[in-house]
Scaffold this active site. Structure first.
Site, short mmCIF file in Angstrom:
data_model
loop_
_atom_site.label_atom_id
_atom_site.label_comp_id
_atom_site.label_asym_id
_atom_site.label_seq_id
_atom_site.Cartn_x
_atom_site.Cartn_y
_atom_site.Cartn_z
N CYS A 1 -4.14 -6.23 74.09
CA CYS A 1 -5.33 -5.53 74.56
C CYS A 1 -6.52 -6.47 74.72
CB CYS A 1 -5.66 -4.41 73.57
SG CYS A 1 -7.18 -3.57 73.97
N CYS B 1 -9.89 -4.98 73.62
CA CYS B 1 -10.16 -4.93 72.17
C CYS B 1 -10.41 -6.32 71.62
CB CYS B 1 -8.96 -4.34 71.43
SG CYS B 1 -8.09 -3.06 72.30
N ASP B 2 -9.67 -7.33 72.10
CA ASP B 2 -9.66 -8.61 71.41
C ASP B 2 -10.23 -9.79 72.19
OD1 ASP B 2 -8.36 -7.26 69.37
OD2 ASP B 2 -6.38 -7.65 70.22
#
Ligand code: NAP
Length: 320
Positions: A147, A150-151
């Site tokens: 992701c 997200c990261d």
């Protein structure tokens, strides 16, 4: 969630398909219950795959694009506004042969189900595929990710590899160029599967380079990722590429484990529907990515969620 009463309709899954079905069934006065899932893995992601994406530029109505999580929060609010009840739980077992349909959300071995319903809309979606390497699982969260949204932030000025050659891989790679120093797309063939527009964008981006005809055979690093070992699939030669982050973007599989042995599935495990969203079982409908391996877009999932809601409404009305 009220125990003991049989619901008109339960919706399992809360991506664009499930929440659109919730909006429509709520507006049809059916008081839907949405079992939205619990955040525990990539396959149990309340809000579905859009929670793991960045800009959504092709959902009609948003000329400047919208962030995936924001779109999902808006759909959730819209469903609640019309009276949908949403519970943050995971369906652990279903009995589709029971009448009414029985659903467990806690202990699947419990004698009594946690909820019963006259009809069921399945919108459990699909989840990310992984390479299946031992170090991939060990280093997940320590440099391995599925992701970028997200990261990506954690890889500022770092070297990043993205695995895959489809739209997801290119989308992740393009997003990661906002953070990373370099982004290398490693693909097992010499041709990309991604759409032309995404290919053009990726080829034009100076931060992106490609390693063709190559399979990732290992992910390196003790406590965090330090590189990947790649094998040239033509010559068989191995080499190492030093990277700090590895984003796996090689596709998805349908989340249909709950329904194995109870509903017809195709060879890839997607639910089979006929004439819209009807499964072979009366009162059981399926919509979104769990039954669509062709289009797989947020807008098509939302559209089929609407169809499932209308099919359900007609099914319930036929008993009145
Ligand atoms: P996909 O189209 O199935 O592509 C998966 C990619 O991963 C392929 O290039 C495949 O290689 C590669 N791959 C699969 N298994 C692999 C393995 N074990 N090792 C190495 N590589 C592997 O999946 P996707 O990119 O997730 O896209 C899914 C659907 O969503 C598509 O219809 C896509 O158009 C759509 N989508 C659209 C957007 C957008 O419009 N913005 C964004 C994301 C996704 P091969 O090519 O050799 O098979």
């Amino acid at each position: 969630m009220e125990v003991g009463t049989t619901r008109n309709v339960v919706i399992v899954g809360s991506g664009p398909a499930g929440l659109t079905a919730a909006v429509y069934t709520a507006r049809a006065n059916l008081q839907p219950l949405v079992i939205e899932g619990e955040l525990s893995s990539t396959s149990d992601q309340p809000g579905g795959q859009l929670m793991l994406t960045t800009d959504v530029e092709n959902f009609p109505g948003f000329p400047n694009g919208i962030m995936g999580p924001q779109l999902m929060m808006s759909m959730r609010e819209q469903a609640e506004r019309f009276g949908a009840e949403i519970v943050t739980k995971k369906a652990t077992k279903v009995d589709l042969s029971a009448s009414p349909i029985a659903i467990w959300t806690e202990d699947p071995d419990a004698a009594e189900p946690d909820v019963t319903t006259k009809s069921l809309i399945i919108s459990t979606g699909a989840s990310s595929l992984m390479l299946g390497l031992p170090n991939e699982a060990r280093l997940l969260g320590y440099g391995v990710s599925t992701c970028a949204t997200c990261d990506g932030f954690f890889f500022r000025d770092k070297r990043i590899a993205v695995i895959g050659g489809g739209d997801s891989a290119l989308e992740e790679a393009l997003f990661l160029t906002k953070f990373g120093d370099s982004v290398t797309i490693v693909h097992r063939r010499k041709e990309l599967r991604a759409s032309k527009i995404m290919q053009d964008r990726a080829f034009k981006n100076e931060k992106i380079d490609f390693v063709w005809d190559s399979a990732v055979v290992d992910i390196l690093g003790d406590e965090k990722v330090s590189g990947i070992k790649i094998q040239d699939v033509i010559t068989g030669e191995d080499r190492e590429l030093a990277v700090d982050g590895v984003f796996v973007a090689i596709g998805h599989e349908p989340n249909t484990g709950l329904f194995k042995g109870q509903l017809a599935m195709d060879a890839a495990g997607y639910l089979v529907t006929e004439g819209g969203t009807r499964t072979a079982l009366p009162g059981v409908f399926a919509c979104g990515d769990v039954q669509d391996h062709v289009y797989r877009q947020a807008i098509t999932a939302a559209g089929s969620g609407c169809m499932a809601a209308i099919d359900t409404e007609r099914y319930l009305a036929s008993f009145e």
